[in-house]
Design an enzyme around this catalytic site. Structure first.
Site, PDB file in Angstrom:
ATOM      1  N   ASP A  25       0.678  -1.057  -0.102  1.00  0.00           N
ATOM      2  CA  ASP A  25      -0.137   0.006   0.049  1.00  0.00           C
ATOM      3  C   ASP A  25       0.890   1.233  -0.022  1.00  0.00           C
ATOM      4  O   ASP A  25       1.871   1.400   0.774  1.00  0.00           O
ATOM      5  CB  ASP A  25      -0.767  -0.043   1.353  1.00  0.00           C
ATOM      6  CG  ASP A  25      -1.854   1.244   1.250  1.00  0.00           C
ATOM      7  OD1 ASP A  25      -1.781   2.198   0.863  1.00  0.00           O
ATOM      8  OD2 ASP A  25      -2.760   1.027   2.095  1.00  0.00           O
ATOM      9  N   ASN A  39      -6.427  13.163 -11.161  1.00  0.00           N
ATOM     10  CA  ASN A  39      -6.947  13.480 -12.241  1.00  0.00           C
ATOM     11  C   ASN A  39      -6.725  15.009 -12.267  1.00  0.00           C
ATOM     12  O   ASN A  39      -6.400  15.592 -11.390  1.00  0.00           O
ATOM     13  CB  ASN A  39      -8.481  12.943 -12.189  1.00  0.00           C
ATOM     14  CG  ASN A  39      -9.196  13.536 -11.190  1.00  0.00           C
ATOM     15  OD1 ASN A  39      -9.187  14.742 -10.982  1.00  0.00           O
ATOM     16  ND2 ASN A  39      -9.696  12.803 -10.382  1.00  0.00           N
ATOM     17  N   ASP A  49      -5.652   7.601  -5.543  1.00  0.00           N
ATOM     18  CA  ASP A  49      -5.872   8.979  -5.327  1.00  0.00           C
ATOM     19  C   ASP A  49      -6.640   9.358  -3.982  1.00  0.00           C
ATOM     20  O   ASP A  49      -6.422   9.931  -2.869  1.00  0.00           O
ATOM     21  CB  ASP A  49      -6.632   9.650  -6.515  1.00  0.00           C
ATOM     22  CG  ASP A  49      -6.535  11.120  -6.220  1.00  0.00           C
ATOM     23  OD1 ASP A  49      -6.022  11.692  -5.617  1.00  0.00           O
ATOM     24  OD2 ASP A  49      -7.341  11.693  -7.140  1.00  0.00           O
ATOM     25  N   SER A 138      -2.104   5.163 -14.034  1.00  0.00           N
ATOM     26  CA  SER A 138      -3.180   4.903 -15.227  1.00  0.00           C
ATOM     27  C   SER A 138      -3.480   3.305 -15.499  1.00  0.00           C
ATOM     28  O   SER A 138      -4.344   2.909 -16.300  1.00  0.00           O
ATOM     29  CB  SER A 138      -2.683   5.419 -16.710  1.00  0.00           C
ATOM     30  OG  SER A 138      -2.702   6.656 -16.875  1.00  0.00           O
ATOM     31  N   GLY A 140      -5.315   1.426 -13.212  1.00  0.00           N
ATOM     32  CA  GLY A 140      -6.612   1.164 -12.723  1.00  0.00           C
ATOM     33  C   GLY A 140      -7.696   1.593 -13.281  1.00  0.00           C
ATOM     34  O   GLY A 140      -7.956   1.434 -14.593  1.00  0.00           O
TER      35      GLY A 140
HETATM   36  N1  AR6 Z   1      -1.427   1.816  -2.763  1.00  0.00           N
HETATM   37  C1  AR6 Z   1      -0.749   1.179  -3.949  1.00  0.00           C
HETATM   38  N2  AR6 Z   1      -1.464   1.047  -5.167  1.00  0.00           N
HETATM   39  C2  AR6 Z   1      -2.797   1.224  -5.172  1.00  0.00           C
HETATM   40  C3  AR6 Z   1      -3.412   1.619  -4.093  1.00  0.00           C
HETATM   41  C4  AR6 Z   1      -2.930   1.826  -2.844  1.00  0.00           C
HETATM   42  N3  AR6 Z   1      -3.250   2.129  -1.667  1.00  0.00           N
HETATM   43  N4  AR6 Z   1      -4.876   1.602  -4.449  1.00  0.00           N
HETATM   44  C5  AR6 Z   1      -5.022   1.498  -5.668  1.00  0.00           C
HETATM   45  N5  AR6 Z   1      -3.736   1.216  -6.124  1.00  0.00           N
HETATM   46  P1  AR6 Z   1      -6.003   4.062 -10.075  1.00  0.00           P
HETATM   47  P2  AR6 Z   1      -5.205   5.568 -12.662  1.00  0.00           P
HETATM   48  C6  AR6 Z   1      -3.446   0.705  -7.568  1.00  0.00           C
HETATM   49  O1  AR6 Z   1      -7.257   3.645 -10.568  1.00  0.00           O
HETATM   50  O2  AR6 Z   1      -5.579   4.289 -13.177  1.00  0.00           O
HETATM   51  C7  AR6 Z   1      -8.822   7.839  -9.554  1.00  0.00           C
HETATM   52  O3  AR6 Z   1     -10.372   8.057  -9.162  1.00  0.00           O
HETATM   53  C8  AR6 Z   1      -4.555   0.192  -8.274  1.00  0.00           C
HETATM   54  O4  AR6 Z   1      -4.556  -1.107  -8.136  1.00  0.00           O
HETATM   55  O5  AR6 Z   1      -6.075   4.423  -8.561  1.00  0.00           O
HETATM   56  O6  AR6 Z   1      -4.244   6.354 -12.781  1.00  0.00           O
HETATM   57  C9  AR6 Z   1      -8.138   9.381  -9.987  1.00  0.00           C
HETATM   58  O7  AR6 Z   1      -8.891  10.564  -9.113  1.00  0.00           O
HETATM   59  C10 AR6 Z   1      -3.850   0.368  -9.915  1.00  0.00           C
HETATM   60  O8  AR6 Z   1      -2.950  -0.872  -9.960  1.00  0.00           O
HETATM   61  O9  AR6 Z   1      -5.316   5.266 -10.803  1.00  0.00           O
HETATM   62  C11 AR6 Z   1      -8.406   9.581 -11.026  1.00  0.00           C
HETATM   63  O10 AR6 Z   1      -9.363   9.944 -11.580  1.00  0.00           O
HETATM   64  C12 AR6 Z   1      -2.846   1.744  -9.522  1.00  0.00           C
HETATM   65  O11 AR6 Z   1      -3.035   1.997  -8.400  1.00  0.00           O
HETATM   66  C13 AR6 Z   1      -8.343   8.084 -11.644  1.00  0.00           C
HETATM   67  O12 AR6 Z   1      -8.513   7.421 -10.660  1.00  0.00           O
HETATM   68  C14 AR6 Z   1      -3.717   2.773 -10.272  1.00  0.00           C
HETATM   69  O13 AR6 Z   1      -4.997   2.838 -10.144  1.00  0.00           O
HETATM   70  C15 AR6 Z   1      -6.942   7.688 -12.019  1.00  0.00           C
HETATM   71  O14 AR6 Z   1      -6.808   6.419 -12.552  1.00  0.00           O
END
Ligand code: AR6
Length: 191
Positions: A25, A39, A49, A138, A140
């Site tokens: 995490d 974002n 985020d 990006s 997720g």
């Molecule tokens: N620690 C490490 N990695 C994490 C954690 C954590 N606590 N939580 C999630 N991940 P995403 P994006 C991973 O969706 O695709 C948001 O709503 C997750 O499993 O967080 O860049 C923002 O506000 C994935 O592998 O980011 C934007 O609107 C990675 O982090 C949008 O999502 C990224 O997933 C950005 O989307």
């Protein structure tokens, strides 16, 4: 999502020890800088985020509001990076960067993803950071295929490390061991 969360653990080390790959995490990492996959609105969101804002507390959002008001009234452009306090997180700064939404790969996604990493690394160096921890930007909600993102990240980080002495340590924090394995396989480091 059907990914399993397994025990946090093994650290992999590359580029003469400058690059670490681990599962965990990001809000629990101790590093000078923690990078947020934000974002362009910078007002928080889901995924990593949301986790960073929850763990860091309201000081981060306050600074994000000021940044929007004073520097980016139309939002932070994709690929760019800004810093705020890390609030209660065990870090000195959070660097917020906006990854590209995946549109199939022909909308400049690799260049924009590379820019997230290079702009945040350059900013971290200017801030005097010795260590910086990244989530998998990006991959997720924004839908960037994990293996394709891994190649961009690997090329960007290895190029950066060849040309820059700081930050000394770059930590890639994958949320699941499945994600770490995709990275290691895609970069030819695992399996
Ligand atoms: N620690 C490490 N990695 C994490 C954690 C954590 N606590 N939580 C999630 N991940 P995403 P994006 C991973 O969706 O695709 C948001 O709503 C997750 O499993 O967080 O860049 C923002 O506000 C994935 O592998 O980011 C934007 O609107 C990675 O982090 C949008 O999502 C990224 O997933 C950005 O989307």
């Amino acid at each position: 999502m059907s990914r399993t969360r397994r025990a946090e653990g093994t650290d992999f080390s590359f580029l003469d020890g400058r690059l670490r790959v681990r599962t965990g995490d990001i809000t629990r990492q101790t590093a000078d800088v923690i990078v947020n996959a934000a974002n362009s609105g910078l007002m928080g969101g889901g995924g990593v985020d949301g986790a960073i804002h929850r763990a860091g507390g309201p000081a981060i959002l306050e600074e994000c509001r000021a940044i929007r008001r004073e520097r980016f009234p139309d939002g932070l452009p994709t690929g760019e990076s800004v810093e705020t306090t890390a609030g209660r997180l065990p870090a000195r700064y959070v660097i917020h960067t906006v990854g590209p939404v995946w549109h199939g790969g022909t909308a400049g996604e690799p260049r924009l993803l590379a820019s997230c990493y290079s702009s945040s690394l350059a900013l971290a160096a200017r801030l005097g950071a010795r260590s910086i921890a990244y989530p998998a930007i990006s991959t997720g909600v924004y839908g960037y295929p994990r293996d394709l993102a891994a190649r961009v990240v690997w090329e960007t980080l290895s190029g950066f490390c060849r040309e820059n002495a700081t930050p000394r340590m770059i930590i890639l924090v994958f949320y699941s061991s499945d994600d770490s394995e995709v990275f290691l396989l895609a970069t030819g480091s695992g399996g």
